[in-house]
Design a protein around this motif. Structure first.
Motif, short mmCIF file in Angstrom:
data_model
loop_
_atom_site.label_atom_id
_atom_site.label_comp_id
_atom_site.label_asym_id
_atom_site.label_seq_id
_atom_site.Cartn_x
_atom_site.Cartn_y
_atom_site.Cartn_z
N PHE A 1 27.28 22.91 55.72
CA PHE A 1 27.37 24.36 55.93
C PHE A 1 28.53 24.95 55.15
O PHE A 1 28.40 26.00 54.49
CB PHE A 1 27.51 24.66 57.41
N LEU A 2 29.69 24.27 55.18
CA LEU A 2 30.86 24.76 54.45
C LEU A 2 30.61 24.71 52.94
O LEU A 2 31.03 25.62 52.20
CB LEU A 2 32.09 23.94 54.81
N LEU A 3 29.94 23.67 52.46
CA LEU A 3 29.64 23.57 51.03
C LEU A 3 28.68 24.68 50.59
O LEU A 3 28.80 25.21 49.48
CB LEU A 3 29.04 22.20 50.72
N ILE A 4 27.74 25.04 51.46
CA ILE A 4 26.83 26.14 51.15
C ILE A 4 27.61 27.44 51.04
O ILE A 4 27.38 28.24 50.13
CB ILE A 4 25.72 26.24 52.22
N VAL A 5 28.52 27.66 51.99
CA VAL A 5 29.35 28.87 51.96
C VAL A 5 30.17 28.93 50.68
O VAL A 5 30.27 29.98 50.01
CB VAL A 5 30.27 28.93 53.20
N ILE A 6 30.76 27.78 50.31
CA ILE A 6 31.57 27.74 49.07
C ILE A 6 30.70 27.99 47.85
O ILE A 6 31.10 28.73 46.92
CB ILE A 6 32.28 26.37 48.96
N SER A 7 29.50 27.41 47.81
CA SER A 7 28.59 27.61 46.67
C SER A 7 28.24 29.08 46.50
O SER A 7 28.29 29.61 45.38
CB SER A 7 27.32 26.79 46.87
N TYR A 8 27.94 29.75 47.60
CA TYR A 8 27.56 31.15 47.50
C TYR A 8 28.76 32.05 47.24
O TYR A 8 28.62 33.13 46.66
CB TYR A 8 26.78 31.58 48.74
N ALA A 9 29.94 31.61 47.68
CA ALA A 9 31.15 32.37 47.34
C ALA A 9 31.37 32.33 45.83
O ALA A 9 31.72 33.35 45.20
CB ALA A 9 32.35 31.79 48.08
N ARG A 10 31.15 31.16 45.22
CA ARG A 10 31.28 31.04 43.77
C ARG A 10 30.19 31.82 43.05
O ARG A 10 30.44 32.44 42.00
CB ARG A 10 31.21 29.56 43.37
N ILE A 11 28.98 31.84 43.63
CA ILE A 11 27.88 32.60 43.02
C ILE A 11 28.18 34.09 43.06
O ILE A 11 28.00 34.81 42.07
CB ILE A 11 26.55 32.29 43.75
N VAL A 12 28.65 34.57 44.20
CA VAL A 12 28.99 36.00 44.34
C VAL A 12 30.10 36.36 43.37
O VAL A 12 30.06 37.42 42.71
CB VAL A 12 29.40 36.32 45.79
N SER A 13 31.10 35.48 43.26
CA SER A 13 32.20 35.74 42.33
C SER A 13 31.69 35.81 40.89
O SER A 13 32.16 36.62 40.09
CB SER A 13 33.25 34.63 42.46
N SER A 14 30.69 34.99 40.59
CA SER A 14 30.13 34.97 39.23
C SER A 14 29.31 36.22 38.94
O SER A 14 29.43 36.82 37.86
CB SER A 14 29.27 33.72 39.04
N ILE A 15 28.48 36.65 39.90
CA ILE A 15 27.60 37.79 39.64
C ILE A 15 28.37 39.11 39.64
O ILE A 15 27.90 40.10 39.06
CB ILE A 15 26.44 37.86 40.65
N LEU A 16 29.54 39.15 40.30
CA LEU A 16 30.33 40.37 40.26
C LEU A 16 30.87 40.66 38.86
O LEU A 16 31.23 41.80 38.54
CB LEU A 16 31.49 40.27 41.26
N LYS A 17 30.90 39.61 38.04
CA LYS A 17 31.34 39.77 36.67
C LYS A 17 30.23 40.28 35.75
O LYS A 17 30.47 40.63 34.61
CB LYS A 17 31.87 38.45 36.12
N VAL A 18 28.99 40.27 36.29
CA VAL A 18 27.84 40.73 35.51
C VAL A 18 27.76 42.25 35.60
O VAL A 18 27.68 42.80 36.69
CB VAL A 18 26.54 40.08 36.01
N SER A 19 27.73 42.90 34.48
CA SER A 19 27.69 44.36 34.49
C SER A 19 26.29 44.90 34.68
O SER A 19 26.10 46.05 35.09
CB SER A 19 28.28 44.91 33.18
N SER A 20 25.27 44.09 34.38
CA SER A 20 23.89 44.55 34.45
C SER A 20 23.39 44.56 35.90
O SER A 20 23.45 43.56 36.61
CB SER A 20 22.99 43.63 33.61
#
Length: 312
Positions: free
Chosen positions: A211-230
């Motif tokens: 569960f914690l690894l899933i949370v960390i994975s999606y935290a990294r995903i959210v951090s990555s997509i926030l950098k996407v301007s599109s």
């Protein structure tokens, strides 16, 4: 008979669902329909992935394993529940009870581990798209899945053997519709310290850590997509992860509600309801979540239907 009111238990009594007798037939029909939907839905997902060459990717390999796990997980409890609802004899033998507990733990643990593997797959696909094919290659996927299946089967075997060494008193009533390990430990007359210790030790790596690894994975995903301007790119990412997030919320929500929430005056009714959500509703809804929110699955279903019409 043995000393201290201990006896050799040959069977347990499953109380089943707290349903009034006049509503038994209605709920039997409902549960039968839910079980058939679970079987057909998960089988359809497995068949579509097997037949669709464009679905032979890591994501759908993990999804087919999840569908197989859901199918088996529900089949461990539902046939016995349906049988008991149509029969006055709601006993289950000692051997059958331990067998049911073994497979229930094995497939339940496997679903938890598969969800974290699927989260890692989405993390690599979104954060490292150019290296996705080289990272998630078939050999690596096989190396992920095989140890997971071995781990869950061995973990379930360990807990089953530890329960088998316990002595039980005259009280053989299980307030559930299946043999849950926590209910069996409450009925034991002998010391359950080792059992509880091993549940605590293995529960972390199999439930909490994923569960914690899933949370960390999606935290990294959210951090990555926030950098996407599109905006279109962000929408595509959320549509890709939406199905998996829905399944994760449903699975862990019922687990935490069943095993980690504080008890209250209606704990038996609440636990039975949450157990039904965990063992029946979640495996039934997973195919709908992935088919309704997944364009590839819908296209594979359309192709299969069109081919069948042509052959007819």
């Amino acid at each position: 008979m043995m000393g201290n009111n201990q006896t050799v238990i040959s069977q347990f009594l499953l109380l089943g669902m707290p349903i009034p007798p006049e509503h038994q037939n209605m709920f039997f029909t409902l549960f039968l329909a839910m079980y058939l939907t679970t079987v057909l839905g998960n089988l359809l997902i497995i068949i579509l992935i097997r037949l669709g060459s464009h679905l032979h990717t890591p994501m759908y390999l993990f999804l087919s394993n999840l569908s197989f796990s859901d199918l088996c997980f529900s089949s461990v409890t539902m046939p016995k529940l349906l049988q008991n609802m149509q029969s006055r004899d709601t006993f289950i033998s000692y051997v059958d009870c331990l067998t049911q507990m073994y497979f229930l733990m094995a497939f339940g643990d496997m679903e938890s581990l598969l969800l974290v593997v699927m989260a890692y797959d989405r993390y690599v696909a979104i954060c490292f798209p150019l290296h996705y094919t080289s990272i998630m290659n078939p050999k690596f996927c096989a190396c992920l899945l095989m140890p997971l299946w071995m781990l869950t089967l061995l973990d379930a075997m360990m807990h089953t053997m530890l329960v088998a060494r316990l002595s039980f008193c005259d009280d053989n009533v299980i307030p559930h519709f299946f043999c849950d390990i926590s209910a069996l430990l409450k009925l034991a007359c002998s010391d359950t310290y080792v059992n509880e210790l091993m549940i605590f030790i293995t529960g972390g790596p199999i439930i909490i850590v994923p569960f914690l690894l899933i949370v960390i994975s999606y935290a990294r995903i959210v951090s990555s997509i926030l950098k996407v301007s599109s905006t279109r790119g962000i929408h595509k990412v959320f549509s890709t992860c939406g199905s998996h997030l829905s399944v994760v919320s449903l699975f862990y929500g019922t687990i935490f509600g069943l095993y980690f929430s504080p008890s209250d005056n209606n704990s038996t009714v609440k636990e039975t309801t949450m157990a039904m959500m965990f063992t029946v509703v979640t495996p039934m809804l997973n195919p709908f979540i992935y088919s309704l929110r997944n364009r590839d699955i819908k296209q594979a279903l359309i192709r299969l239907t069109c081919k069948r019409k042509i052959t007819l």
